[in-house]
Design a protein around this motif. Sequence first.
Motif, PDB file in Angstrom:
ATOM      1  N   GLN A  93       0.830  -1.198   0.000  1.00  0.00           N
ATOM      2  CA  GLN A  93       0.000   0.000   0.000  1.00  0.00           C
ATOM      3  C   GLN A  93       0.874   1.262   0.000  1.00  0.00           C
ATOM      4  OE1 GLN A  93      -2.917   0.002   3.118  1.00  0.00           O
ATOM      5  NE2 GLN A  93      -4.054   1.713   2.267  1.00  0.00           N
ATOM      6  N   MET A  94       1.932   1.248   0.763  1.00  0.00           N
ATOM      7  CA  MET A  94       2.854   2.375   0.785  1.00  0.00           C
ATOM      8  C   MET A  94       3.557   2.527  -0.565  1.00  0.00           C
ATOM      9  SD  MET A  94       5.801   3.110   3.629  1.00  0.00           S
ATOM     10  CE  MET A  94       6.815   4.586   3.566  1.00  0.00           C
ATOM     11  N   ALA A  95       3.918   1.410  -1.176  1.00  0.00           N
ATOM     12  CA  ALA A  95       4.563   1.447  -2.494  1.00  0.00           C
ATOM     13  C   ALA A  95       3.663   2.108  -3.531  1.00  0.00           C
ATOM     14  CB  ALA A  95       4.923   0.027  -2.933  1.00  0.00           C
ATOM     15  N   ARG A  96       2.377   1.826  -3.454  1.00  0.00           N
ATOM     16  CA  ARG A  96       1.451   2.408  -4.424  1.00  0.00           C
ATOM     17  C   ARG A  96       1.269   3.908  -4.187  1.00  0.00           C
ATOM     18  NH1 ARG A  96      -0.756  -1.169  -7.769  1.00  0.00           N
ATOM     19  NH2 ARG A  96      -0.490  -3.374  -7.255  1.00  0.00           N
ATOM     20  N   MET A  97       1.391   4.347  -2.957  1.00  0.00           N
ATOM     21  CA  MET A  97       1.369   5.792  -2.683  1.00  0.00           C
ATOM     22  C   MET A  97       2.583   6.469  -3.316  1.00  0.00           C
ATOM     23  SD  MET A  97       0.162   5.885   1.310  1.00  0.00           S
ATOM     24  CE  MET A  97      -1.426   5.215   1.833  1.00  0.00           C
TER      25      MET A  97
END
Length: 238
Positions: A93-97
């Motif tokens: 999820q952080m990577a997609r941000m």
Amino acid sequence: MKKLLLLLLSLALIGGLTACGQDGTTNTTTDTPESSTVSQQQEPTPEDPSDAADEETPTESEDPSSSEETNAPENETGEILIAYFSWSGNTEQMARMIQVETGGDLFEIAPAVPYTEDYDTLLDVAQEEQSADARLELAAQVENWDSYDVVFVGYPNWWNDAPMIIYSFLEAYDWDGKTLVPFCTSGGSAFGRSTDRLPDSASGAEILEGLHISGSRVESASNEVADWIGGLSLHEAP
């Protein structure tokens, strides 16, 4: 005179019977019922395909033409790569941000043999790998590695360190002339020992300041991620 009256009455009686017979024939004629017209309703049109838009879309789509040893990153734009290992989904999820902010390509770091889905068992496996300083076989390799100048590398904190699969990934590539930007999720212990170990596994890379976010705050961390990336002075993504 009586005979004449009887004759007239007989003629009148015959005429009345003939008229009644004609009315009876008319009443027995069948008309088309209104109900038959009402029953012929138009068939409903098929459901609009757009109604299925609420179905969940898979995070990653597998290209049947790709081999098991390679994995083409999503949305290939070059220059920036966001490589991540995620067991629970927080790091992904952080990577997609980060992708939203940079326009970079996503690449999932994964072992050839998947980790167990049982948390308690995973703790034991992770500790065993760390004790042995293990290097795991990667499920896929980055295509066009040379086209990337900046590589974000994300992972959870396991036993105060990065999972061993991260070091397997770092040591599989030539980092000369590249910039490495770490990011991490955990229950609150930040990067642990991993920041001290990154330079050895990514020899030749310029390592920028990373960002740690607690797993419980990831969903609301988009602004924090944006501020962090804005302060890195990266070149603009294409």
